[in-house]
Design an enzyme around this catalytic site. Sequence first.
Site, short mmCIF file in Angstrom:
data_model
loop_
_atom_site.label_atom_id
_atom_site.label_comp_id
_atom_site.label_asym_id
_atom_site.label_seq_id
_atom_site.Cartn_x
_atom_site.Cartn_y
_atom_site.Cartn_z
N GLU A 168 -8.87 -6.31 -8.36
CA GLU A 168 -9.80 -7.39 -8.70
C GLU A 168 -10.87 -7.59 -7.63
O GLU A 168 -10.99 -8.65 -7.03
CB GLU A 168 -9.01 -8.68 -8.95
CG GLU A 168 -8.14 -8.55 -10.18
CD GLU A 168 -7.30 -9.78 -10.49
OE1 GLU A 168 -7.15 -10.11 -11.68
OE2 GLU A 168 -6.78 -10.40 -9.55
N GLU A 171 -1.16 -4.61 -15.31
CA GLU A 171 -0.55 -5.93 -15.43
C GLU A 171 -0.52 -6.29 -16.91
O GLU A 171 -1.52 -6.14 -17.60
CB GLU A 171 -1.33 -7.01 -14.66
CG GLU A 171 -1.37 -6.82 -13.15
CD GLU A 171 -2.18 -7.90 -12.44
OE1 GLU A 171 -2.38 -8.98 -13.05
OE2 GLU A 171 -2.62 -7.66 -11.31
#
Length: 1022
Positions: free
Chosen positions: A444, A512
């Site tokens: 991220e 994820e």
Amino acid sequence: MKIWENHQIDGINRMPARAHFLTFPTREKALLNDNKYTHAFKNLNGVWKFMFLDAPEYSPEGFFASEYDTSTMDDITVPGNWQLQGYGKMHYSDLWYNFPINPPFVPTENPTGIYKRTFFIEESFRGKQIILRFCGVDSAYHLWVNGQEAGYSKAARNESEFDITDMVKVGQKNDVTVRVYQWSDGTYLEDQDMWWESGIFRDVELLGVPKDGIRDFKVTADLDETYTNGLLRVEAALRTEENVQVTFELMDAQGNTVLTETAGNHGEKVCMEAVVENAEHWSAEIPYLYKLLMTVEKDGQVIEVIPQNVGFRNIRMNGDTFLVNGVAIIFKGMNRHDYNPRNGRVVAKEEIEKDIILMKQFNVNAIRTCHYPDSYYLYDLCDEYGMYLIDETDLECHGFELTGDYKWITDDPTWETAYVSRMTRMIERDKNHPSIIMWSLGNESAFGCNFRRMTEVAHEMDSSRLVHYEGDFDVESADVYSTMYTWLENPDKPFLMKDIIEKSEKPHILCEYCHAMGNGPGNLKEYQDLFYAHDKLQGGFIWEWFDHGIESYTEDGEKYYRYGGDFGDDPSNKDFCIDGMLMPDRTPSPGLYEYKKVVEPVTTSAVNLEQGIIHLISRYDFADLVQFRLVYSIMEDDVMIQGGSMELPSIPARSEKEVKIPYDFASVKAKPGAEYYLNLSYQLKEHTAYAPAGHELATAQFKLPVYKEGIEVVPEGMLKVTKEHTVLHAEGANFHVDFDLVRGNITSIVRDGMEVMSKGPRLTLWRAPISNDMEIIDQMKKVHFLHLEHEVVTEVQYQEENNFLRVQVDTINSTTNSAWHFKTRYSYVVCPTGDVLIQVEGTPSGRTDLAPDMFPRIGVTMHLDQSMDQVRYFGMGPGENYADSREAAMMGVYENTVDGLFTNYVVPQANGNHMDCKWVSLTNDRGMGLVASTEDSFNFSASRFEEKDLDDAKHTCDLKKRDYVVFNIDYKQNALGTYACGEWQLDRYRAKFEPFKLSFRITPFNNKEISDKHVAHERVRV
């Protein structure tokens, strides 16, 4: 410029990164492979002196000097995070930086810890190169040894080594000082979803190594094109250019030498290449390890012996899949942080080993080290037990997302050194571990020039593994296409799993998915079915392994776990850190049992149950199902009427076969009302490193085609009905039932003088929000007011006929300020035997277009006597189950207590539902109570708490038990989903604004007279 704000200084006097290994004086000691037997080793963990400051500039004059008076300093434990030892502030956030974003600058008030200790250097260190190693320090730090500045380093989760040979005195006491800065320019790269915790949190080690020995080495253990022979290559870097020779001895798992090669050095390098014929392969399922011993000799004398585990395996791209040993494997993985509820990010080898053993026992085969390299212990353990790894760089810049310039520093070339160094240091430390399948560049942090450079360098350093980075949305550089929380269905989402299946040209993983927050996750099976159906979908990693609660105690000594916001931390993502498959005390959540079932190694289907023929599909990529014993049983409700076991035949990985189970179907004679199931358990035949023989890894259940209707019973006896003002009283030989004629509901059921029910069924559409409801709680509470329920009685009718009392109650059920409602009819028949037949029907009415898309539940709730805490039921169990999380449950008769049915989530929420129930009994310790039964099925739950109690409580210690049992029977419970971060409840699993009918019978009883299951088997006809 302050050095801790200079992003172009990565370290000062830090030694080049290298593999983490031990060096021994003899072959015998190398085979023991323990720190004690090395040339010279000293662990500096323990109690250090400590001073906590608001900023580095407040450091006392000469604090680093050997003669500095430490008598007024505090004691602190190393390794440890200082926030958990009473210094600074605990703070949890998923996203935000805790200071203004102005890279590379950090706050003037920069919490700083000064650590000091003395240590003695034994004679074993004399003549050696002496290295001081820090395995993890957050976030940046300076080092002094005997008052002399030794270096500076940052990148919190990377190892750092300093050559202090010329600074220390052997055979004497020495001292070390470390000044640690909570904030540094490196903090901009360390904005991971976790607690902000600082200090020396991993091991501190002192090494003495031969000056003429191996400084570093790289082992490549590949397979040839046919996956037959092993291709071994070792490149070793020496600390000297003097002539030495290195003998490379490779031993198999039984200790037999399979090759020996000797090579001399060329300058500071020694290389060896060899072919190992018919090499055993390493995989997560069969983690076969060879042991390599590297013996360095000079002038005929052994200088050192270095052991290294070696696993032969091949990783390569193959169109839209990647292959391990020629197979497009499927990750059945977990995202895992280093975490401990008492010590923060301080974890011991024993804890990590427990994690890996538990994962193996629950069919997990892969770990993503989110979002940094883990403690070095993990990697050896994953090699040994068998676990695929995505090793992730200590890099996340999530807070920049909110600035509108997500790639602010990611696409700034002046930050290249900071980005690339973190990755190269990880690769250098971990490069010799066969368990690592991919290098991950971080998490991220958008995408830009620095990630392009990281990819180039990673490929240059190690072409044998793949490069992963989810933020490379266009898969410009990464080898695999990685996404997070990709949805299964939602027309409003721009990208769904079906789009990946149709469009992706590279292998895809979900790095994820299925956010395991609180009661959940849902939809595990739906994702896994896609992985099995499409080779390019190569699995994923659940977010995440642990709940990150902080162990705490009330004044009364009751343990509970705190989370974000509980320490005055603001801004905080609150309980978003309570999102694991393990609770903080290591209790597996119901979600972990669900995952174990969904990813189990055997898929079983029925072919002909009368002949005992089933069909097995191996979900292994390499292992054979011959390792299992199949244990079978035929259950007649709660009685096993047949059972046995058989060894499975050879069923190679990814193949299938029909198997015949030797039970005698013809001898199964149906009893009235009983149900018959075939239960299968696949158990290990032999002990393994991670589980004993008999450990269950897969299950299956099939309803047998045997059934006989229960005996029909027409209730007989006398029933006396009287009306006293607003109370309708029905009395039989040993019971009475009271109705409130205003509210229209049962107010009491008494059997043999004991009030078994004090509040009768009342429709409810509400359950306490689960963590995965967090995105829709405002909609539920502030738009539809679902937690503020109203029941308006429109008519109550009753009639007595032939010793039966019939009561009909019409209501409107809705919520505050809502124009939609259910028109509801309660129908009761009170029998002279004490049975109460109940039917609740609802019809959507009013302004139906204004109703919510889904309801938390549709069902009824009751209050029972608090002593009725013994529970038996025939339904899905033993754990809680919901429409999108029911694979782990099996039909059967289960026993528990009301307290035992409760799942004690860190954040209290709805829990304990059981689907497809035919009957449930609740009794006290004398056998008095009631049975609820149905000819259809219902959901049930029983608790000491009202839904409001669970909703209002922030922690488990806030819950106070009611003086009654809350008993729920539901037509439908809403699904779980993972909408806290991911997929919402799938349409087919929702409780909707729809017509419903719920029918059941309440029978007060004494189990000394008749068993609960026999009560349930009777078919009462009126």
